[in-house]
Design a protein around this motif. Structure first.
Motif, mmCIF file in Angstrom:
data_model
loop_
_atom_site.group_PDB
_atom_site.id
_atom_site.type_symbol
_atom_site.label_atom_id
_atom_site.label_comp_id
_atom_site.label_asym_id
_atom_site.label_seq_id
_atom_site.Cartn_x
_atom_site.Cartn_y
_atom_site.Cartn_z
ATOM 1 N N SER A 65 -6.790 -3.239 -0.405
ATOM 2 C CA SER A 65 -6.351 -4.633 -0.362
ATOM 3 C C SER A 65 -5.444 -5.016 -1.534
ATOM 4 N N ARG A 66 -5.336 -4.139 -2.545
ATOM 5 C CA ARG A 66 -4.553 -4.483 -3.736
ATOM 6 C C ARG A 66 -3.414 -3.504 -3.997
ATOM 7 N N THR A 67 -2.914 -2.866 -2.969
ATOM 8 C CA THR A 67 -1.823 -1.909 -3.146
ATOM 9 C C THR A 67 -0.491 -2.605 -2.906
ATOM 10 N N GLY A 68 0.032 -3.217 -3.960
ATOM 11 C CA GLY A 68 1.302 -3.924 -3.869
ATOM 12 C C GLY A 68 2.444 -3.108 -4.422
ATOM 13 N N PRO A 69 3.628 -3.701 -4.465
ATOM 14 C CA PRO A 69 4.828 -2.981 -4.921
ATOM 15 C C PRO A 69 4.735 -2.451 -6.354
ATOM 16 N N GLY A 70 4.077 -3.186 -7.260
ATOM 17 C CA GLY A 70 3.954 -2.713 -8.640
ATOM 18 C C GLY A 70 3.189 -1.408 -8.729
ATOM 19 N N LEU A 71 2.065 -1.351 -8.045
ATOM 20 C CA LEU A 71 1.253 -0.131 -8.048
ATOM 21 C C LEU A 71 2.007 1.007 -7.373
#
Length: 104
Positions: A65-71
């Motif tokens: 649920s927290r895999t965004g572009p930054g990661l």
């Protein structure tokens, strides 16, 4: 009967497919090579990357649920994965070290 479990599995699978698509690109010799993934728990995923410069495979734990572009950008950076301060011993036969990005 609980209909939530199949819904959670479907959401996790959809997100996993999105992640795989984002890592499958043309080969760049200096970038870590995405080699696979496995769902390790509810909202948890381990991504596997092979270092082009080191004889090492990284297992990277993330929250789906927290895999965004930054990661995602960090994971394709050789410097981020090579940071030995992030490495943990691995008991996973598919990787040499584990990088915990669940708090990223």
């Amino acid at each position: 009967m609980n209909s939530t479990a199949p819904d959670l599995e479907r959401v996790a699978l959809d997100r996993l497919l999105e992640l795989v698509r984002s890592f499958v690109t043309g080969h760049v010799s200096w970038k870590p090579l995405f080699t696979g993934a496995v769902v390790t728990g509810e909202d948890r995923l381990r991504l596997y990357f092979r270092s082009p410069e080191r004889d090492r495979t990284y297992g990277v734990d993330v929250l789906i649920s927290r895999t965004g572009p930054g990661l995602l950008g960090a994971l394709t950076s050789p410097a981020y994965l090579a940071n030995e301060h992030l490495h943990q011993l691995s008991d996973d036969p598919h990787c040499d070290v584990i990088v915990d990005c669940t708090e990223y």
